[in-house]
Design a protein around this motif. Structure first.
Motif, PDB file in Angstrom:
ATOM      1  N   MET A 160       5.272   2.219   6.202  1.00 20.36           N
ATOM      2  CA  MET A 160       5.044   1.208   5.172  1.00 20.36           C
ATOM      3  C   MET A 160       3.659   0.623   5.383  1.00 20.36           C
ATOM      4  O   MET A 160       3.323   0.180   6.480  1.00 20.36           O
ATOM      5  CB  MET A 160       6.091   0.103   5.212  1.00 20.36           C
ATOM      6  N   LEU A 161       2.837   0.625   4.315  1.00 21.82           N
ATOM      7  CA  LEU A 161       1.447   0.214   4.388  1.00 21.82           C
ATOM      8  C   LEU A 161       1.248  -1.145   3.732  1.00 21.82           C
ATOM      9  O   LEU A 161       1.715  -1.376   2.612  1.00 21.82           O
ATOM     10  CB  LEU A 161       0.562   1.251   3.697  1.00 21.82           C
ATOM     11  N   LEU A 162       0.528  -2.039   4.406  1.00 22.24           N
ATOM     12  CA  LEU A 162       0.237  -3.376   3.903  1.00 22.24           C
ATOM     13  C   LEU A 162      -1.246  -3.458   3.534  1.00 22.24           C
ATOM     14  O   LEU A 162      -2.108  -3.125   4.343  1.00 22.24           O
ATOM     15  CB  LEU A 162       0.567  -4.434   4.953  1.00 22.24           C
ATOM     16  N   LEU A 220     -12.865   3.648   5.518  1.00 25.05           N
ATOM     17  CA  LEU A 220     -11.615   4.216   6.040  1.00 25.05           C
ATOM     18  C   LEU A 220     -10.684   4.635   4.911  1.00 25.05           C
ATOM     19  O   LEU A 220      -9.848   5.532   5.091  1.00 25.05           O
ATOM     20  CB  LEU A 220     -10.900   3.202   6.931  1.00 25.05           C
ATOM     21  N   LEU A 221     -10.808   4.001   3.736  1.00 22.59           N
ATOM     22  CA  LEU A 221      -9.932   4.305   2.604  1.00 22.59           C
ATOM     23  C   LEU A 221     -10.604   5.121   1.513  1.00 22.59           C
ATOM     24  O   LEU A 221      -9.930   5.861   0.796  1.00 22.59           O
ATOM     25  CB  LEU A 221      -9.404   3.005   1.983  1.00 22.59           C
ATOM     26  N   LEU A 252      -4.943   7.252   0.605  1.00 26.72           N
ATOM     27  CA  LEU A 252      -4.243   7.502   1.864  1.00 26.72           C
ATOM     28  C   LEU A 252      -2.767   7.803   1.650  1.00 26.72           C
ATOM     29  O   LEU A 252      -2.202   8.687   2.299  1.00 26.72           O
ATOM     30  CB  LEU A 252      -4.409   6.287   2.787  1.00 26.72           C
ATOM     31  N   ALA A 253      -2.104   7.062   0.750  1.00 22.42           N
ATOM     32  CA  ALA A 253      -0.661   7.265   0.570  1.00 22.42           C
ATOM     33  C   ALA A 253      -0.339   8.674   0.057  1.00 22.42           C
ATOM     34  O   ALA A 253       0.552   9.337   0.611  1.00 22.42           O
ATOM     35  CB  ALA A 253      -0.083   6.200  -0.354  1.00 22.42           C
ATOM     36  N   PRO A 254      -1.008   9.182  -1.000  1.00 17.95           N
ATOM     37  CA  PRO A 254      -0.748  10.568  -1.410  1.00 17.95           C
ATOM     38  C   PRO A 254      -1.081  11.577  -0.322  1.00 17.95           C
ATOM     39  O   PRO A 254      -0.394  12.599  -0.180  1.00 17.95           O
ATOM     40  CB  PRO A 254      -1.649  10.741  -2.634  1.00 17.95           C
ATOM     41  N   PHE A 288      -4.395   2.076  -1.534  1.00 17.56           N
ATOM     42  CA  PHE A 288      -3.790   3.301  -1.012  1.00 17.56           C
ATOM     43  C   PHE A 288      -3.510   4.391  -2.051  1.00 17.56           C
ATOM     44  O   PHE A 288      -3.287   5.539  -1.684  1.00 17.56           O
ATOM     45  CB  PHE A 288      -2.494   2.956  -0.267  1.00 17.56           C
ATOM     46  N   VAL A 289      -3.506   4.045  -3.350  1.00 15.07           N
ATOM     47  CA  VAL A 289      -3.374   5.047  -4.425  1.00 15.07           C
ATOM     48  C   VAL A 289      -4.392   4.706  -5.517  1.00 15.07           C
ATOM     49  O   VAL A 289      -4.034   4.443  -6.663  1.00 15.07           O
ATOM     50  CB  VAL A 289      -1.947   5.082  -5.028  1.00 15.07           C
TER      51      VAL A 289
END
Length: 421
Positions: free
Chosen positions: A87-89, A400-401, A114-116, A100-101
């Motif tokens: 789980m990402l905050l 980083l993202l 990052l999430a995909p 993240f998307v």
């Protein structure tokens, strides 16, 4: 409502059975979300889909926990089972989507996200938005003054319980999951793990410090000064730490890049966005040359371009920021750094820890916090291109993202660690 949504609504009512008895606040929140809730599904790419769940957890205007899931599907509404989950905050001036998307943001970004990336590699990627991300520009923010770290920790517990309950149904896996966060989301990750931690198997902190090293006394003094100013603003009734600067800078850089900026005298709109990205320490010196994006300098020290992330992706990040942010949360995060008020202590953290830093962001300054936890399983990785003499040009916090090479330099090491935890 889909079969998944209905089933998860039933499971969430039973979520406390998955762990030790929850604190009263969490129990009340879990009980309040056992009724139907809003759920949506949208396509990302290939067999990757994004689910969004809005859970009502109170009577105030923004008393909702917005939970996200990015996962591969076997068929519509049927996620492909996985054995790992995170789980990402999100961080400041952002939400789960924009951090993240970003391809689903408004405006959309070309950054893959990052999430995909994690989901495509068999890691179930979840997230939760803090409540201050929910109101629109002209929305009701009468409850903004309640949105502090204690509330965020409780909402994180609800989201984690929801994710575990849903994974019990879709993946036959009721186990604990990894909690990860970026920037202040990583500070919240530390705080949750120290204060509660019942739902997590490990934590991943992306570019932040929680305890400030003794040799960084000037950074601690800055946090104390900021906290005092923010408390003074709260005492005067100011609850909104507006994100209008980033939003306006991003929008103008995209729509009229070469026109004179109304924000900073003597700059073009593009120049403002580049300066906010590459010389962030002028406004927010979290480290001596802290920057969101690695800059390219001219002979006079002006930022003429970005080295790692595209200008399009960075300005989309800025322009898509939520309009509001909690002044109370900002003050409490600074008070954690200052160390002047009671706070969850890192020594209470015993789960494995992965620290991922950016040399030009918090970078090496975040390493001290990893020495204060009680875990015996600690991994650190700081992404850097250059030696210490060029840290002002090195990989930035947001790189980083959003950097082109983030999948290789940052996400790959994180994914490898997640697969082991």
């Amino acid at each position: 409502m889909s079969r998944l949504g209905l089933a998860a609504a039933v499971l969430i009512a039973c979520a406390p059975a998955l762990a030790s008895p929850p604190a009263l606040t969490e129990a009340q929140q879990l009980a309040s979300v056992s009724t139907p809730f809003a759920v949506s599904r949208e396509h990302i790419t290939d067999d990757l889909y994004h689910y969004q769940f809005d859970l009502r957890v109170g009577s105030t205007p923004n008393a909702r926990v917005r939970i996200h899931r990015v996962v591969r599907e076997l068929s519509p509404w049927r996620p492909r089972p996985t054995s790992q989950a995170v789980m990402l905050l999100h961080g400041d001036f952002a939400n789960f989507i924009t951090n993240f998307v970003p391809s689903l943001g408004h405006p959309a970004s070309s950054a893959p996200g990052l999430a995909p990336y994690l989901a495509s590699r068999g890691i179930d990627a979840w997230g939760v938005d803090r409540r201050w991300t929910l109101p629109t520009t002209d929305g009701d923010i009468s409850d903004l003054g309640e949105m502090g770290i204690h509330q965020a920790i409780g909402d994180t517990a609800v989201a984690l319980a929801f994710a575990r309950a849903t994974r019990t149904l879709t993946d036959r896996d009721p186990g604990r999951i990894v909690l990860g966060g970026f920037s202040h989301g990583a500070q919240l990750t530390y705080a949750y793990a120290a204060a509660d931690g019942r739902h997590i198997s490990a934590i991943a902190a992306l570019d932040i410090y929680y305890d400030i090293a003794p040799e960084d006394a000037d950074l601690k003094a800055l946090a104390c000064a900021n906290a005092a100013a923010e408390r003074d603003a709260l005492a005067q009734g100011v609850t909104d730490s507006s994100n209008s600067l980033f939003i306006t800078a991003g929008q103008l850089a995209r729509s009229a890049p070469e026109e004179t900026s109304p924000l900073f005298s003597g700059y073009t709109n593009r120049g403002v966005a580049l300066t906010l990205s590459g010389l962030t320490w002028w406004l927010a010196p979290y480290t001596p040359v802290y920057h969101l994006s690695a800059p390219i300098f001219d002979a006079e020290g002006n930022v003429t371009g970005l080295r790692e992330s595209s200008e399009e992706d960075v300005t989309a990040w800025f322009a898509s920021a939520p309009p509001h942010q909690s002044m109370l949360e900002t003050a409490e995060f600074d008070e954690i750094w200052c160390g002047t008020t009671p706070r969850p202590e890192l020594a209470k953290i015993r789960v494995p820890l992965f620290y991922l830093g950016a040399a030009g962001g918090f970078g090496d300054h975040g390493l001290y916090s990893t020495t204060k936890v009680s875990s015996t399983d600690i991994t650190t990785h700081v992404v850097r291109r250059f030696g210490p003499e060029r840290v002002a040009e090195d990989f930035g916090h947001g790189d980083l993202l959003y950097a082109k090479d983030a999948p290789t330099l940052a996400w790959g090491p994180l994914a490898a660690w997640l697969r082991r935890h």
